[in-house]
Design an enzyme around this catalytic site. Structure first.
Site, PDB file in Angstrom:
ATOM      1  N   ASP A 157       0.886  -1.252   0.241  1.00 28.65           N
ATOM      2  CA  ASP A 157      -0.059  -0.035  -0.001  1.00 28.65           C
ATOM      3  C   ASP A 157       0.854   1.193  -0.111  1.00 28.65           C
ATOM      4  O   ASP A 157       1.737   1.211   0.528  1.00 28.65           O
ATOM      5  CB  ASP A 157      -0.753  -0.057   1.130  1.00 28.65           C
ATOM      6  CG  ASP A 157      -1.899  -0.935   1.324  1.00 28.65           C
ATOM      7  OD1 ASP A 157      -2.082  -1.733   0.173  1.00 28.65           O
ATOM      8  OD2 ASP A 157      -2.972  -0.769   2.056  1.00 28.65           O
ATOM      9  N   HIS A 287       4.407  -7.407   0.216  1.00 26.06           N
ATOM     10  CA  HIS A 287       4.002  -8.731  -0.489  1.00 26.06           C
ATOM     11  C   HIS A 287       4.546  -9.007  -1.783  1.00 26.06           C
ATOM     12  O   HIS A 287       5.207  -8.188  -2.404  1.00 26.06           O
ATOM     13  CB  HIS A 287       2.585  -9.114  -0.571  1.00 26.06           C
ATOM     14  CG  HIS A 287       1.727  -8.785   0.709  1.00 26.06           C
ATOM     15  ND1 HIS A 287       1.072  -9.889   1.162  1.00 26.06           N
ATOM     16  CD2 HIS A 287       1.515  -7.881   1.714  1.00 26.06           C
ATOM     17  CE1 HIS A 287       0.421  -9.612   2.471  1.00 26.06           C
ATOM     18  NE2 HIS A 287       0.781  -8.077   2.545  1.00 26.06           N
ATOM     19  N   SER A 401       7.869   3.325   4.712  1.00 32.92           N
ATOM     20  CA  SER A 401       9.293   3.563   4.216  1.00 32.92           C
ATOM     21  C   SER A 401       8.981   3.233   2.412  1.00 32.92           C
ATOM     22  O   SER A 401       7.906   4.034   1.924  1.00 32.92           O
ATOM     23  CB  SER A 401      10.121   2.299   4.733  1.00 32.92           C
ATOM     24  OG  SER A 401      11.419   2.619   4.181  1.00 32.92           O
TER      25      SER A 401
END
Length: 437
Positions: A157, A287, A401
């Site tokens: 995200d 992911h 980050s």
């Protein structure tokens, strides 16, 4: 009247004595307060000095290499003890918060940074014992849908900072600021450590044989692999394979010249990149962008500058100055690399399947560009690496980050995102346009 005045006089004298005593106590309290402020100031200066000394001690062995590029104010950043401060912040993150404080504290944080707690698992913030647990919260099943058709999906995200084709071995950080691909992924000659990791295959694909995984995802393997050792045994050639394995960096160097030879690559392929920025309020886990085999990881100890869009527009070489972990391997179309990058207060980068990885640890930093390397070839005698399915959780940050993707794909690959776009895990990053002939 005279008697009255004589009676009053002693009372006035007593009052004066009490008043004098009160002033004395008041001055004493002021002195104590000033002393406390002074000691606090000295303590803070001492802590800052200690932090600065720690960072300086860690950077003792760093040699001249990639340098900060930007206005003079950013050179001042190099003198700040960001690594030590980030390490201390990590300790603070793990302090247990009293139960009665969790709702107002996490509620305020969520309001400021726009956290969506309705999709969090659990969604009751009272169950998060500390900041670290809250920052790395999971999502409810089904909160993110993984596109089954896209060759590459969004791994985290966040916001798209930049994307494009890598030309001349350079990635564009922002318009007008580029950085070197070789510096981002590392040079084989600068590896400080090589060791084989025996990591078992993921639990979620026991029913899929390793040969089938390779076939389904277009990953090449040899007849010797298929006739080799059973999974779980340590082949006698693993040590040699770890030391003499094809250098994946050569793939990136060759790719820049459009001369692809690794993993059955074609000369018509190109090398692409995408940069996703995770804000403090975003979901902090990242992911797998596709079905691929991770063959090695490279841990670069470095600075911990902020990676916000503001800094990215102004500080050159940001992503190669900062601490990062480069996961490198292969997928259907060839070379694949996923690089989570650390930032201020985000020194900790966790890789779910690599428990030996420890980032932002106290100790001297090596020369700029050096890295610790581990290979996963003994994880599978067939795949020579650790298999990941698209959407699999790879790891997490402890605050916002950046994740950088570098991957090989056909020349007719096109991105389906725009710069500055908000994205979520599982959405298509791009597609391969069907040939018209």
């Amino acid at each position: 009247m005279l008697k009255f005045h004589r009676n009053v006089k002693p009372q006035f004298g007593a009052f004066a004595r009490y008043s004098s005593l009160g002033k004395h106590n008041s001055r004493k309290r002021v002195g104590i307060i000033r002393l406390a402020y002074g000691l606090t100031g000295i303590g803070l200066v001492g802590l800052a000095g200690f932090a600065w000394a720690q960072d300086r001690h860690e950077k003792t062995y760093q040699k001249k290499g990639v340098q900060v590029e930007g206005p003079w104010q950013f050179y001042v950043l190099t003198t700040l003890p960001l690594r030590t401060l980030s390490r201390w912040w990590g300790y603070v993150n793990r302090i247990e918060i009293p139960l009665w404080m969790r709702v107002p504290a996490f509620g305020l944080y969520s309001k400021i940074f726009g956290c969506n707690l309705t999709e969090a698992d659990p969604d009751d913030v009272r169950q998060y014992k500390n900041l670290a647990e809250f920052f790395t919260r999971k999502l409810k099943p089904g909160a993110r849908v993984i596109d089954p058709d896209a060759p590459i999906v969004i791994p985290a995200d966040g916001k798209i900072l930049n994307y494009g084709v890598i030309e001349g071995g350079q990635l564009e950080q922002v318009k007008g600021i580029t950085y070197s691909l070789d510096a981002l992924l590392g040079d084989e000659k600068l590896a400080r450590l090589k060791r084989s990791h025996a990591i078992p295959s993921p639990d979620h694909i026991p029913h899929i044989r390793q040969e089938e995984f390779a076939k389904l995802n277009g990953i090449h393997y040899s007849l010797q692999d298929l006739m080799g050792h059973d999974h779980g045994e340590r082949p006698s050639h693993v040590k040699d394979a770890s030391a003499q394995h094809i250098d994946l960096l050569s793939s990136t160097k060759v790719a820049a010249k459009s001369q692809f030879t690794l993993f059955g690559s074609r000369e018509t392929n190109c090398l692409y990149y995408a940069v996703i920025y995770l804000a403090p309020g975003d979901y902090h886990r990242f992911h797998s962008p596709t079905d691929w085999v991770v063959e090695r990881r490279r841990h670069f100890s470095g600075e911990l500058f902020s990676v916000s869009p503001f800094m990215a527009r102004r500080l050159g070489n940001l992503f190669i100055l900062n601490e990062r972990v480069a996961l490198m391997g292969r997928y259907k179309y060839g070379f694949m690399s996923m690089i989570p990058v650390g930032a201020t207060n985000v020194g900790s980068i966790r890789i779910k399947f690599d428990k030996d990885l420890c980032t932002n640890q106290f100790g001297k930093l090596g020369p700029v560009g050096t890295f610790d390397e581990a290979v996963y070839t003994s994880s599978s005698s067939i795949l020579h690496g650790h298999p990941l399915l698209r959407g699999d959780e790879v790891g997490n940050f402890e605050l916002g980050s950046t994740v950088v993707l570098v991957f090989e794909a056909p020349a007719d690959f096109e991105f389906l995102v725009k710069q500055g776009q908000k994205v979520r895990v599982g959405l298509p990053l791009g597609r391969v346009v069907p040939s018209s002939h």
